[in-house]
Write a protein that holds these residues in place. Structure first.
Motif, PDB file in Angstrom:
ATOM      1  N   ALA A 301       0.832  -1.203   0.000  1.00 10.47           N
ATOM      2  CA  ALA A 301       0.000   0.000   0.000  1.00 10.47           C
ATOM      3  C   ALA A 301       0.871   1.259   0.000  1.00 10.47           C
ATOM      4  CB  ALA A 301      -0.914  -0.007   1.214  1.00 10.47           C
ATOM      5  N   ALA A 302       0.433   2.239  -0.749  1.00  8.59           N
ATOM      6  CA  ALA A 302       1.177   3.500  -0.816  1.00  8.59           C
ATOM      7  C   ALA A 302       0.749   4.470   0.276  1.00  8.59           C
ATOM      8  CB  ALA A 302       0.968   4.149  -2.188  1.00  8.59           C
ATOM      9  N   VAL A 303      -0.458   4.271   0.824  1.00  8.94           N
ATOM     10  CA  VAL A 303      -1.035   5.191   1.808  1.00  8.94           C
ATOM     11  C   VAL A 303      -1.708   4.375   2.919  1.00  8.94           C
ATOM     12  CG1 VAL A 303      -2.707   7.047   2.181  1.00  8.94           C
ATOM     13  CG2 VAL A 303      -1.456   6.930   0.027  1.00  8.94           C
ATOM     14  N   SER A 304      -1.556   4.827   4.161  1.00  7.70           N
ATOM     15  CA  SER A 304      -2.238   4.191   5.287  1.00  7.70           C
ATOM     16  C   SER A 304      -3.681   4.677   5.350  1.00  7.70           C
ATOM     17  CB  SER A 304      -1.537   4.514   6.603  1.00  7.70           C
ATOM     18  OG  SER A 304      -0.225   3.983   6.625  1.00  7.70           O
ATOM     19  N   GLU A 305      -4.598   3.748   5.649  1.00 10.30           N
ATOM     20  CA  GLU A 305      -6.014   4.089   5.795  1.00 10.30           C
ATOM     21  C   GLU A 305      -6.643   3.222   6.877  1.00 10.30           C
ATOM     22  OE1 GLU A 305      -7.990   5.649   1.843  1.00 10.30           O
ATOM     23  OE2 GLU A 305      -7.224   3.606   1.517  1.00 10.30           O
ATOM     24  N   PHE A 322      -6.233  -6.633 -12.988  1.00 11.68           N
ATOM     25  CA  PHE A 322      -7.485  -6.627 -13.737  1.00 11.68           C
ATOM     26  C   PHE A 322      -8.663  -6.471 -12.789  1.00 11.68           C
ATOM     27  CE2 PHE A 322      -5.024  -9.693 -16.527  1.00 11.68           C
ATOM     28  CZ  PHE A 322      -4.819  -8.790 -17.562  1.00 11.68           C
ATOM     29  N   VAL A 323      -9.643  -5.692 -13.196  1.00 12.10           N
ATOM     30  CA  VAL A 323     -10.916  -5.726 -12.495  1.00 12.10           C
ATOM     31  C   VAL A 323     -11.481  -7.145 -12.654  1.00 12.10           C
ATOM     32  CG1 VAL A 323     -13.288  -4.873 -12.466  1.00 12.10           C
ATOM     33  CG2 VAL A 323     -11.398  -3.278 -12.821  1.00 12.10           C
ATOM     34  N   GLY A 324     -11.845  -7.748 -11.542  1.00 11.90           N
ATOM     35  CA  GLY A 324     -12.359  -9.115 -11.575  1.00 11.90           C
ATOM     36  C   GLY A 324     -11.352 -10.173 -11.177  1.00 11.90           C
ATOM     37  N   CYS A 325     -10.064  -9.824 -11.124  1.00  9.14           N
ATOM     38  CA  CYS A 325      -9.095 -10.843 -10.713  1.00  9.14           C
ATOM     39  C   CYS A 325      -9.154 -11.028  -9.203  1.00  9.14           C
ATOM     40  CB  CYS A 325      -7.688 -10.522 -11.203  1.00  9.14           C
ATOM     41  SG  CYS A 325      -6.850  -9.163 -10.380  1.00  9.14           S
ATOM     42  N   ASN A 326      -8.682 -12.159  -8.731  1.00 12.55           N
ATOM     43  CA  ASN A 326      -8.814 -12.584  -7.342  1.00 12.55           C
ATOM     44  C   ASN A 326      -7.603 -12.148  -6.527  1.00 12.55           C
ATOM     45  OD1 ASN A 326      -9.918 -13.877  -5.104  1.00 12.55           O
ATOM     46  ND2 ASN A 326      -9.086 -15.879  -5.666  1.00 12.55           N
ATOM     47  N   THR A 327      -7.838 -11.744  -5.271  1.00 14.62           N
ATOM     48  CA  THR A 327      -6.748 -11.231  -4.455  1.00 14.62           C
ATOM     49  C   THR A 327      -6.890 -11.642  -2.993  1.00 14.62           C
ATOM     50  OG1 THR A 327      -7.870  -9.175  -3.839  1.00 14.62           O
ATOM     51  CG2 THR A 327      -6.630  -9.169  -5.907  1.00 14.62           C
ATOM     52  N   CYS A 328      -5.800 -11.410  -2.268  1.00 12.62           N
ATOM     53  CA  CYS A 328      -5.843 -11.454  -0.806  1.00 12.62           C
ATOM     54  C   CYS A 328      -5.121 -10.220  -0.282  1.00 12.62           C
ATOM     55  CB  CYS A 328      -5.223 -12.733  -0.254  1.00 12.62           C
ATOM     56  SG  CYS A 328      -3.472 -12.963  -0.639  1.00 12.62           S
ATOM     57  N   ILE A 329      -5.454  -9.814   0.935  1.00 11.51           N
ATOM     58  CA  ILE A 329      -4.860  -8.641   1.577  1.00 11.51           C
ATOM     59  C   ILE A 329      -4.344  -9.055   2.947  1.00 11.51           C
ATOM     60  CG2 ILE A 329      -5.236  -6.291   2.425  1.00 11.51           C
ATOM     61  CD1 ILE A 329      -5.687  -6.215  -0.441  1.00 11.51           C
ATOM     62  N   GLY A 330      -3.131  -8.640   3.262  1.00 10.17           N
ATOM     63  CA  GLY A 330      -2.572  -8.925   4.575  1.00 10.17           C
ATOM     64  C   GLY A 330      -1.272  -8.179   4.759  1.00 10.17           C
ATOM     65  N   ASP A 331      -0.703  -8.289   5.927  1.00 14.50           N
ATOM     66  CA  ASP A 331       0.564  -7.607   6.216  1.00 14.50           C
ATOM     67  C   ASP A 331       1.720  -8.498   5.805  1.00 14.50           C
ATOM     68  OD1 ASP A 331      -0.795  -5.427   7.154  1.00 14.50           O
ATOM     69  OD2 ASP A 331      -0.723  -6.059   9.247  1.00 14.50           O
ATOM     70  N   GLU A 333       3.536 -10.530   1.872  1.00  8.99           N
ATOM     71  CA  GLU A 333       3.218 -11.137   0.585  1.00  8.99           C
ATOM     72  C   GLU A 333       2.357 -12.382   0.782  1.00  8.99           C
ATOM     73  OE1 GLU A 333       6.869 -11.874  -1.438  1.00  8.99           O
ATOM     74  OE2 GLU A 333       7.529  -9.780  -1.321  1.00  8.99           O
ATOM     75  N   TYR A 334       1.268 -12.443   0.081  1.00  9.34           N
ATOM     76  CA  TYR A 334       0.322 -13.557   0.103  1.00  9.34           C
ATOM     77  C   TYR A 334      -0.214 -13.854   1.500  1.00  9.34           C
ATOM     78  CZ  TYR A 334       0.897 -14.101  -4.796  1.00  9.34           C
ATOM     79  OH  TYR A 334       0.866 -13.846  -6.128  1.00  9.34           O
ATOM     80  N   ALA A 335      -0.248 -12.809   2.326  1.00 12.93           N
ATOM     81  CA  ALA A 335      -0.947 -12.888   3.604  1.00 12.93           C
ATOM     82  C   ALA A 335      -2.428 -12.596   3.352  1.00 12.93           C
ATOM     83  CB  ALA A 335      -0.372 -11.886   4.595  1.00 12.93           C
ATOM     84  N   ALA A 372       0.757   1.680   5.189  1.00 13.30           N
ATOM     85  CA  ALA A 372       1.615   1.931   4.026  1.00 13.30           C
ATOM     86  C   ALA A 372       2.925   1.165   4.156  1.00 13.30           C
ATOM     87  CB  ALA A 372       1.885   3.421   3.882  1.00 13.30           C
ATOM     88  N   GLY A 373       3.318   0.494   3.065  1.00 12.27           N
ATOM     89  CA  GLY A 373       4.576  -0.239   3.026  1.00 12.27           C
ATOM     90  C   GLY A 373       4.527  -1.591   3.691  1.00 12.27           C
ATOM     91  N   THR A 374       3.479  -1.873   4.454  1.00 17.69           N
ATOM     92  CA  THR A 374       3.372  -3.146   5.180  1.00 17.69           C
ATOM     93  C   THR A 374       2.233  -4.006   4.654  1.00 17.69           C
ATOM     94  OG1 THR A 374       4.289  -2.166   7.188  1.00 17.69           O
ATOM     95  CG2 THR A 374       3.008  -4.193   7.439  1.00 17.69           C
ATOM     96  N   THR A 375       1.065  -3.411   4.547  1.00 20.07           N
ATOM     97  CA  THR A 375      -0.088  -4.149   4.034  1.00 20.07           C
ATOM     98  C   THR A 375       0.056  -4.328   2.522  1.00 20.07           C
ATOM     99  OG1 THR A 375      -1.492  -3.212   5.771  1.00 20.07           O
ATOM    100  CG2 THR A 375      -2.598  -4.210   3.863  1.00 20.07           C
TER     101      THR A 375
END
Length: 563
Positions: A301-305, A322-331, A333-335, A372-375
């Motif tokens: 992430a470029a910005v903390s929110e 791509f819009v529609g591609c599958n993702t995960c979010i975490g603190d 890589e691949y968290a 930012a930088g972690t997530t």
């Protein structure tokens, strides 16, 4: 003048044909009706024309409350879609030439195929031919080992066919006779509509009750999903069944649907590669319809929110998603502690702290904090249905060769970015009397007898003549597949020979991850994941995954109608 005469003559012939057709249909004689339409089908030159002929034939033969979809499909594929043409391909064995390029033979000479996209229906000279015409269906296995068809593309609502809610979505194609053999330094594959010496029908065309059908149904989508009832199914817009141990958890999930379900069959991969071979004259799919093999993408992430369902990236980073591609979010890589198996809903430019970013907005109501930088946002294997909008039987939504998207062959999706874990195969490492390492394949033909504990029972058969042998000093690492086994019946896809001399652009253009062991049972991990690169392909194999191993980059697949 001559052109006018031809038009008049053609119009007269059409009128006579239609008058004859009305008489035949009125007779109610199924054999005569199908024979008449077979004559029309042999004149068809496009998929669109064959689609129209099918719809017309169907409505001429459908009697509400009397006929069934299964009955009409048997007639259409078995009687109407008959022709004398032979389609074939001739491939050099690696020892003859290391090229991945083959040549079309027989009635396929001169035919051309170009993968399609969402924007363009590119040329496919095979799509309207009797042996290659394909149809999506909603279907189910019965408790007696037979099948039932509940909805049919072009006749019923396509959303019902694909949904996967009440029943599974598959693709029906004629159960042709084929011969796959090796002689004089070449590997040959040929298909035809009628029996002939050395030819067999596809393994996927025979159901558990012993009936050989006029068509085979294979899964429309390569990854299984969980429907709204919590049951494993094959349908569109479903998250992949990843992070499951295929031979244990995956089989158990499918068994909850019914005793005759276990998951993906190796015969489907054999058929998918066979379609690549027959239509594109390639020994492998890499570089033709690549699949998702080069999409190992993650950005911080470029910005903390706080309490958001988005992540802000640079515009350059977001352009790779791509819009529609599958993702995960975490603190990390691949968290996936903040979001998992969530698709991108939109990508929108925003301004934050005086700078412009791209907001990657997820399709979820769950909120999370971003540092930012972690997530980080990481790309995961695709949900099913990515190729639903492709305007053809083959291709990918935007680009068939980018390596960033699920592939499509004969209306069936493949390589969605996850290893395909087969349910009906288990692989065994061992040693021979000379101390060499051996690698064997065991298959179970009956899905009701596939073990839920990942063990080789008496219901499994060793694939004879297919033992791969490696020297006692063989190290760990990727080798590449020179040639595939010739496989009568198409039971599975198995390497004939692998070596360090072959590479990602030669031979079958796919890798074999070699991790020898004196003993050990392995799950059948195939095709490679979204980071497979040059090693990936329908033929690729990973030999070090135990039966209890599970990961985000391995996905449980869907059954065909066989077994």
């Amino acid at each position: 003048m001559n052109e006018t005469l031809n038009i008049v003559r053609d119009t007269t012939v059409k009128q006579l044909v239609r008058a004859h057709q009305a008489d035949i249909v009125a007779s109610g004689n199924a054999g005569a009706i199908d024979s008449f339409y077979n004559g029309l089908a042999l004149q068809v030159t496009s998929k669109e024309a064959m689609d129209a002929l099918f719809v017309e034939w169907w409505h001429e033969n459908w009697v509400e409350g009397t006929t069934t979809r299964l009955e009409l499909l048997e007639r259409w594929f078995g009687s109407v879609l008959q022709d004398a043409r032979i389609h074939g391909v001739k491939e050099p064995l690696f020892a003859t030439s290391n090229t991945a390029i083959a040549e079309l033979t027989d009635d396929s000479v001169g035919l051309t195929c170009v993968p399609s996209t969402e924007a363009a229906a590119n040329r496919d000279d095979f799509a309207g031919l009797p042996q290659f015409w394909a149809l999506e269906v909603s279907w189910e296995k019965t408790t007696t080992g037979s099948i039932e068809v509940y909805a049919v593309e072009l006749i019923d609502d396509i959303d019902v066919v694909r949904s996967g809610e009440s029943h599974m979505c598959g693709v029906a194609q004629k159960n042709t006779y084929f011969r796959d053999w090796i002689v004089d330094g070449y590997h040959y594959l040929k298909t035809r509509c009628y029996p002939s010496s050395g030819y067999t029908q596809w393994d996927d065309g025979k159901t558990a009750d012993g009936v050989v059908h006029a068509f085979a149904i294979r899964p429309k989508y390569c990854t299984g999903g969980i429907n709204k009832s919590g049951v494993a199914t094959c349908g569109t817009n479903l998250a992949p069944m990843n992070s499951m141990a295929g031979p244990t958890t995956g089989v158990t999930k499918w068994r909850a649907r019914g005793a005759r379900y276990a998951g993906a069959r190796g015969s489907v991969l054999f058929w998918q590669l066979a379609m690549i071979r027959l239509k594109y004259a390639r020994k492998g799919n890499s570089g033709t319809i690549e699949g998702c093999t080069n999409f190992y993408t993650h950005y911080a992430a470029a910005v903390s929110e706080t309490a958001v369902s988005r992540i802000l990236l640079t515009a350059a980073q977001a352009a790779n998603l791509f819009v529609g591609c599958n993702t995960c979010i975490g603190d990390g890589e691949y968290a996936s502690t903040k979001a998992n198996n969530v698709r991108i809903k939109s990508i929108t430019p925003v301004t934050a702290d005086g700078a412009t970013y791209s907001a990657v907005i997820l399709d979820t109501t769950t909120t999370f904090d971003v540092v930012a930088g972690t997530t980080k946002i990481s790309v995961l294997p695709y949900w099913s249905g990515w190729c639903d909008m492709v305007k053809g039987n083959d291709g990918s939504r935007y680009s068939a060769t980018s390596g960033k998207e699920t592939g499509l062959i004969q209306k069936t999706e493949f390589q969605n970015g996850a290893y395909q874990i087969l349910a009906d195969e288990l692989w065994q490492w061992g040693k021979d009397a000379d101390g060499n390492f051996t690698f064997d394949c065991y298959t179970c033909d009956d899905q009701s007898k596939v073990t839920t504990g990942g063990t080789v029972s008496a219901d499994y058969k060793k694939l004879e003549g297919a033992t791969m042998t490696f020297p006692a000093n063989q190290g760990n690492g990727w080798l590449y597949i020179e040639d595939m086994m010739a496989m009568p019946g198409g039971r599975t896809l198995w390497p004939r020979k692998v070596s360090a001399q072959a590479g990602s652009g030669t031979g079958v253009e796919a890798g074999f991850s070699c991790y020898p062991a004196a003993s050990g049972l392995r799950a059948a991990w195939c095709c490679c994941g979204l980071s497979g690169g040059g090693a990936a392909g329908l033929a690729a194999r990973l030999s070090d995954r135990g039966v209890g191993y599970a990961s985000w980059h391995g996905s449980v697949g869907c059954p065909s109608m066989a077994g």
